[in-house]
Design an enzyme around this catalytic site. Structure first.
Site: not given
Ligand SMILES: Cc1ncc(C[n+]2csc(CCOP(=O)(O)OP(=O)(O)O)c2C)c(N)n1
Ligand SMILES: [Mg+2]
Lengths: 165, 562
Positions: B50, B112-113, B162, B476
């Site tokens: 979803e 439920f749900q 529902k 990042m």
């Molecule tokens: C849902 C979610 N969880 C955690 C983060 C924290 N976060 C920001 S950038 C990142 C790394 C992303 O890794 P990747 O997709 O491999 O991208 P890269 O920076 O390596 O290009 C994380 C964990 C986020 N932005 N969103």
């Protein structure tokens, strides 16, 4: 944007009387870290509309944000800030005061001076009803405190603007 | 009057709103709706999660400018939409989410749900509803769509018990919305706009800062006209990319934490900042006290609460961005502007100098540089693809090196920074724009957050291209660790990943891989030429950093450069 000192503001908020509207307003204050000193809500003369009176504290920038954010809530019809306006303000307090035989007379005297009413009399406690602005209520509470206060219920401030002349 | 079931009324009302596409996932509480849905002309896209449905509806909305619609069941179906709602809410995207709810008699019984989804989503929707009377149903839907797309747009959720869906009632289409408590201001105050003219005349170093509000208000053309007439350079936020032609002399690139040197310098040196449809997010401003501290600021936005929330402004203008720019352009027609552009020559010279001394740069050596992949992609597609992004370094390189040439073509989770957004958003964008090339620029971490939507794309034959910049890290975060946490890479290693090529094949898509620089262009060419869903993995430099970078909270002129 720190441009001024923290100040108390009484906000009067007219809302559509929809389920959840209180949660929307309260959630806005908690979610954005705004302050609620007191909150009071009931239907107005128009049954679809409720009036919330909220006392909040903040500097001008914060209070401006509070008002703008409140106005953004879809169910909020109007927000009035009484700061700098002419308005009347009242609060109702119910106070259960210890009434030992030796200080009953004193309690009643205070009740008289402050124009309260005793609305329930028990063996140990008098419950009195007091209305006034916040200053009057705190003055009364300070004076009565030494005699012993068991419980207090307060409505929080209510306010309406005065008629413009 | 016609007697219809709640489900029928719902679908008729959706059709009244022009809905022809729904992204959704069925379940017990919405079976009545699904039973009717397949009898209509509305196209339903069955996602695999979803969260993917909301992001797809969101991507659909961003690419098309229409309201995206999503339908899910109660309980877990509903809670799975929360991240998508928060994403759309932060970026002001018009989405309507329909959730099933347990029958009214069971509400509050921990049935439920059952979840209180209206309570859960109150702070991440523009508005939400629980329908408790079938008589309110069609009006509620009308209102929800109106709220989602008007004023500052945003997501609206409608919770549908529902029993209301299966009971019958007379149906009369609702034609008009009447909300006395909701009256957005479109037409800006002329007096405020007139105050902008002398500032424009006096300014020696003007700058335009445009954001997502310009996209949402379809104000890109007016903005371009405005900038060109006044020879005023333009920078945008991440959300504003595409509103100004990227090959124009006046274009500075994005500003902020990973903004270009020239954009950040121009922002802090300008004497007039005309900010349109932005909200001065902390990733844009850095240290707020030094942000544009030499400038008078004109701030145009439809949401009064965006104005003076973070920065003090000289002239606030509440209204629709496009309308405001249109009026400003008209006012300027009558203005004596002779000489003002000559007076700005030194400013434009200064900007040219910034451009040439500190351009965006990288060196392509033996290992593939992620920037090279994006730059090549941009060259091969001439900047005309619709780009969706995941979050992290991949997102920033996409913003820096893929120069989209139109609004509604850079689709990214700006405010929430939601990993897992890109692939489902690409599905929505591709559904909205079947003839356009849609590319999801992804990281190896993010793509795994909603990878299951590969199946959705395959099922509906959506020819999306996924470009994974695989640096085997949550890059990042690793960048922050390298720069600010003594190089201690706590839990950011992603080397354990699936074989993306095989994974693509397992889903019935095409997988390609480039491991050497010389393979980048051939793989891109091959992948882009294939008709169906293609996943291209680029094994990039593991420890490449996004530059420039402004440390969080520092002035935006204090950039770490390559
Ligand atoms: C849902 C979610 N969880 C955690 C983060 C924290 N976060 C920001 S950038 C990142 C790394 C992303 O890794 P990747 O997709 O491999 O991208 P890269 O920076 O390596 O290009 C994380 C964990 C986020 N932005 N969103
Ligand atoms: Mg990565």
């Amino acid at each position: 944007m720190n441009e001024s000192m923290n100040e108390k503001h009484i906000l009067s908020i007219l809302v559509e009387n929809q389920p959840g509207v209180l949660a929307r307003v309260a959630g806005l204050f908690s979610g954005r870290g705004f302050n609620i000193e007191s909150l009071c809500v009931a239907e107005t003369n128009e049954p679809q509309v409720s009036r919330m009176t909220i006392v909040t504290i903040g500097d001008l920038g914060v209070v401006e944000q509070i008002k703008k954010q409140l106005n953004k809530i879809v169910d909020v019809i109007k927000v009035i800030d009484f700061t700098g306006k002419k308005f009347v303000q009242r609060e109702l307090a119910l106070i259960k005061i210890r009434a030992r035989p030796e200080n009953r007379a004193e309690v009643l005297r205070m009740v008289d001076i402050f124009r309260c009413r005793v609305i329930d009399v028990g063996a140990e406690y008098y419950t009195v009803e007091l209305t006034g602005d916040e200053g009057k209520i705190s003055a009364f509470l300070n004076l009565i405190k030494p005699m012993g206060i068991k419980e207090i219920a307060r409505t929080g401030a209510l306010a309406l603007g005065r008629e413009k002349k | 009057m016609e007697m219809l079931t709640g489900a029928e009324i719902l679908l008729k009302s959706l059709e009244e709103e022009g809905v022809d596409t729904i992204f959704g996932y069925p379940g017990g509480a919405v079976t009545d709706i699904y039973h009717q849905l397949v009898k209509t002309d509305i196209k339903h896209f069955l996602v695999r999660h979803e969260q993917g449905a909301v992001h797809a509806a969101d991507g659909y909305a961003r690419a098309s400018g229409r309201v995206g619609v999503c339908l899910v069941t109660s309980g877990p179906g509903a809670t799975n939409t929360v991240t998508g709602l928060a994403t759309a809410y932060m970026d002001s995207i018009p989405v309507v989410v329909l959730t099933g709810q347990v029958p009214r008699a069971l509400i509050g019984n921990d049935a439920f749900q059952e979840v209180d989804i209206v309570g859960i989503t109150r702070p991440c929707t523009k508005h939400n509803y629980l329908v408790i009377d079938i008589a309110d149903l069609s009006r509620t839907i009308k209102e929800a769509f109106y709220l989602a797309r008007s004023g500052r747009p945003g997501p609206v959720l409608i919770d549908l018990p529902k029993d209301i869906m299966s009971m019958t009632a007379p149906y009369k289409p609702v034609k008009k919305v009447n909300l006395r408590s909701y009256q957005p201001t479109y037409k800006p105050n002329l007096r405020q706009l007139n105050k902008v003219l002398p500032l424009i005349r006096e300014a020696k170093r003007p700058l335009i800062l445009a954001g997502g509000g310009v996209v949402l208000s379809k104000g890109s053309e007016e903005l371009t006209r405005f900038a060109k007439k006044l020879m005023t350079p333009v920078t945008t936020t991440l959300m504003g990319l595409g509103v100004f032609p990227p090959r124009d002399q006046l274009w500075l690139g994005m500003l902020g934490m990973h903004g270009t040197y020239r954009a950040n310098m121009a922002t802090s040196r300008c004497d007039l900042l005309i900010a349109v449809g932005v909200r001065f997010d902390d990733r844009v401003t850095g240290d707020i006290d030094t942000f544009a501290s030499n400038a008078k600021i004109v701030h145009i936005d439809i949401d009064p609460s965006s104005i003076r929330k973070n920065v003090a402004v000289s002239i606030p203008v509440v209204g629709d961005c496009r309308l405001a720019l249109e009026i400003l352009n008209d006012l300027l027609e009558k203005e004596q502007l002779d000489g003002i552009n000559e007076a700005r020559a030194p400013w434009l010279d200064q900007i040219e100098e910034w451009k040439s001394t500190k351009p965006l740069a990288y060196e392509q050596g033996d290992v593939i540089k992620p920037q090279y992949v994006i730059e090549t992609l941009c060259r091969l597609t001439r900047g005309s693809a619709i780009i969706t992004t995941e979050v992290g370094q991949n997102q920033m390189w996409a913003a820096q090196y893929y120069h989209v040439d139109k609004p509604n073509s850079f689709i990214t989770s700006g405010g929430l920074g939601c990993m897992g957004f890109g692939l489902p958003a690409a599905i929505g964008a591709q559904v909205a724009k079947p003839d356009k090339l849609v590319v999801d620029i992804a990281g190896d971490g993010s793509i795994q957050m909603n990878i299951q939507e590969m199946a959705t794309a395959v099922q509906y034959g959506l020819p999306i291209k996924v470009v994974i910049l695989n640096n085997q890290y949550l890059g990042m975060v690793r960048q922050f660790q390298e720069l600010f946490y003594d190089g201690c890479y706590a839990c950011t290693d992603m080397a354990c990943a699936p074989d993306f090529v095989k994974l693509a094949e397992a889903y019935g898509a095409v997988g390609l891989r480039a491991s050497k620089p010389e393979e980048v262009e051939p793989v891109l060419r091959e992948g882009l030429a294939i008709e169906g869903l293609v996943l291209m993995e680029f094994r990039v430099e593991k420890e490449e950093l996004v530059y420039p970078m402004v440390p969080a909270g520092a002035p935006i002129t204090e950039m770490l450069l390559v």
